[in-house]
Scaffold this motif. Structure first.
Motif, PDB file in Angstrom:
ATOM      1  N   VAL A 118      75.479  87.662  -0.143  1.00  0.00           N
ATOM      2  CA  VAL A 118      75.482  87.392   1.290  1.00  0.00           C
ATOM      3  C   VAL A 118      74.295  88.138   1.874  1.00  0.00           C
ATOM      4  O   VAL A 118      74.148  89.339   1.660  1.00  0.00           O
ATOM      5  CB  VAL A 118      76.787  87.875   1.955  1.00  0.00           C
ATOM      6  N   THR A 119      73.439  87.413   2.596  1.00  0.00           N
ATOM      7  CA  THR A 119      72.287  88.057   3.226  1.00  0.00           C
ATOM      8  C   THR A 119      72.511  88.125   4.723  1.00  0.00           C
ATOM      9  O   THR A 119      73.101  87.228   5.321  1.00  0.00           O
ATOM     10  CB  THR A 119      70.981  87.298   2.922  1.00  0.00           C
ATOM     11  N   LEU A 120      72.044  89.195   5.316  1.00  0.00           N
ATOM     12  CA  LEU A 120      72.187  89.411   6.748  1.00  0.00           C
ATOM     13  C   LEU A 120      70.818  89.590   7.376  1.00  0.00           C
ATOM     14  O   LEU A 120      69.894  90.077   6.729  1.00  0.00           O
ATOM     15  CB  LEU A 120      73.019  90.666   7.018  1.00  0.00           C
ATOM     16  N   GLY A 121      70.705  89.228   8.648  1.00  0.00           N
ATOM     17  CA  GLY A 121      69.451  89.403   9.354  1.00  0.00           C
ATOM     18  C   GLY A 121      68.486  88.286   9.056  1.00  0.00           C
ATOM     19  O   GLY A 121      68.828  87.279   8.445  1.00  0.00           O
ATOM     20  N   GLY A 122      67.283  88.462   9.502  1.00  0.00           N
ATOM     21  CA  GLY A 122      66.258  87.459   9.264  1.00  0.00           C
ATOM     22  C   GLY A 122      66.501  86.205  10.072  1.00  0.00           C
ATOM     23  O   GLY A 122      67.249  86.187  11.044  1.00  0.00           O
ATOM     24  N   SER A 123      65.918  85.119   9.637  1.00  0.00           N
ATOM     25  CA  SER A 123      66.018  83.864  10.381  1.00  0.00           C
ATOM     26  C   SER A 123      66.774  82.803   9.601  1.00  0.00           C
ATOM     27  O   SER A 123      66.535  81.629   9.763  1.00  0.00           O
ATOM     28  CB  SER A 123      64.613  83.353  10.718  1.00  0.00           C
TER      29      SER A 123
END
Length: 107
Positions: A80-85
């Motif tokens: 799971v990745t958080l942040g960015g666009s």
């Protein structure tokens, strides 16, 4: 059954998770990202007690091609990745990969 959450990233990124009770983490300072991030991700993906791996979205850009592919296609643990666009489309794909169905599928 995997029950732990693992967090990988800069000390600033992991601190909040650690304060919330996450015990599995890998601090990778910004200056060490190219060298250390691959090994931290490989180690976390291989851990049998980790079910979810959390990373900052921008850190994916620092992974080698093979490690990034392994992380993005991993079902358990799920990345799971958080942040960015990444936006809702990225989260939608992560949920779909994790549970195997698209909850937002149109009829």
């Amino acid at each position: 059954m995997s029950q732990e959450i693992g967090v990988i990233g800069s000390p600033e990124f992991t601190t909040g998770f650690r304060l919330a009770g996450v015990r599995r983490f890998a601090n990778v300072p910004d200056e060490d990202k190219p060298e250390e991030l691959d090994s931290a991700v490989e180690e976390m993906l291989a851990a049998e007690d980790v079910g979810i791996v959390v990373m900052h979205d921008e850190d994916l850009d620092h992974l080698s091609r093979n490690v990034r592919k392994s992380a993005e296609t991993s079902v358990e643990p799920v990345l799971v990745t958080l942040g960015g666009s990444a936006g809702s489309g990225g989260l939608r794909e992560q949920i779909k990969r994790a549970i195997g169905i698209d909850l937002m599928e149109e009829d």
